[in-house]
Design an enzyme around this catalytic site. Structure first.
Site: not given
Ligand code: NAP
Length: 248
Positions: A16, A18-19, A65, A156-157, A160, A189
């Site tokens: 993940g 990429s973003r 993944v 989701y919970a 995690k 975030i």
């Molecule tokens: P995001 O902006 O939605 O980015 C998700 C990333 O995961 C993207 O790079 C996406 O790839 C990749 N991805 C999704 N499904 C995948 C798969 N099956 N195989 C490989 N890559 C995959 O998410 P984020 O907010 O940065 O979150 C990143 C992590 O932090 C996650 O585990 C999320 O649960 C956790 N988190 C986030 C927050 C928050 O507030 N944002 C809070 C707590 C925990 P593509 O670009 O190719 O789609």
């Protein structure tokens, strides 16, 4: 060790990457000197993200993944084309939110497959070499929601919270082989996952956060760089909450 380049010579894989948070972690590890393999669902986004990292030798791969075979093949490709893995960051994650009674089987299954089984798939593939080399770091990106629970996010919970149990078990299992395993539990975030909020929603959230602001991907990346590096060499099996004090 060159000052500020504590990961010189290390190879890191960030799922993940990429973003969002994963991309900020990839930047932080690359800035510390690591060569980074960026994993996204699609090769295009991952390759573009890798090319934008500071330093040379970073590469991008498309990999779901959740698919054990693809995960194993990708780790092999990274190890033969970039180098043996020193650091694995299991960050890829998805949400499929709904209240319990409306949650479909596929919403439950997909979130578990990516967030929890995805981390297992990548860790199983990556740790074989780490154990042989008696050196390695695994970092799992959990969530405060895995600690507190959240209405509308039971799938989701659960994924995690599962990652936290997984982290502690892997830490216990692999400590004697020189592999550390920790988790970060981010709070709220600002990324694509959380989307754009109205001013009213932002203000309501800020009231619950003692440090008075929403988190940025870079806030998580700083913690990840620390846990991945030599300053954290005596830390394993821990969950570091990075949430501005939201859960105290
Ligand atoms: P995001 O902006 O939605 O980015 C998700 C990333 O995961 C993207 O790079 C996406 O790839 C990749 N991805 C999704 N499904 C995948 C798969 N099956 N195989 C490989 N890559 C995959 O998410 P984020 O907010 O940065 O979150 C990143 C992590 O932090 C996650 O585990 C999320 O649960 C956790 N988190 C986030 C927050 C928050 O507030 N944002 C809070 C707590 C925990 P593509 O670009 O190719 O789609």
């Amino acid at each position: 060790m060159v000052e500020g380049r504590e990961l010189d010579g290390k190879v890191a894989l960030v799922t993940g990457g990429s973003r969002g948070i994963g991309n900020a972690i990839a930047h932080a590890l690359a800035s510390a000197g690591a060569q980074v393999a960026v994993i996204g669902r699609g090769a295009g986004g991952a390759e573009k993200a890798a090319a934008a990292l500071p330093g040379a030798g970073h590469r991008g791969w498309g990999c779901d993944v959740a698919d054990p075979e693809v995960a194993t093949t990708t780790v092999k490709a990274v190890e033969s084309e970039v180098g043996p893995l020193d650091i694995l960051v299991n960050n890829a994650g998805v949400t499929r939110d709904n209240i319990l009674l409306r949650l479909k089987d596929e919403d439950w299954d997909e979130v578990m497959a990516v967030n929890l089984k995805g981390a297992f798939n990548m860790t199983r593939a990556a740790t074989r070499g780490m154990m042989k080399r008696r050196d390695g770091v695994i970092l799992n990106i959990s969530s405060v929601v895995g600690i507190t629970g959240n209405p509308g996010q039971s799938n989701y919970a659960a994924s995690k919270a599962g990652l936290i149990g997984f982290t502690r078990s892997v830490a216990r299992e692999l400590a004697s082989r020189g592999v550390r395993c920790n988790a970060i539990a981010p709070g709220y975030i600002e990324t694509d996952m959380t989307g754009a909020l109205t001013e009213e929603q932002t203000n309501a959230l800020k009231e619950r956060i003692p440090l008075g602001r929403l988190g940025l991907p870079e806030d998580i990346a700083g913690a990840a760089r620390f846990l991945a590096g030599p300053s954290a060499r005596y830390i394993t099996g821990q969950v570091l909450t990075v949430d501005g004090g939201m859960v105290i």
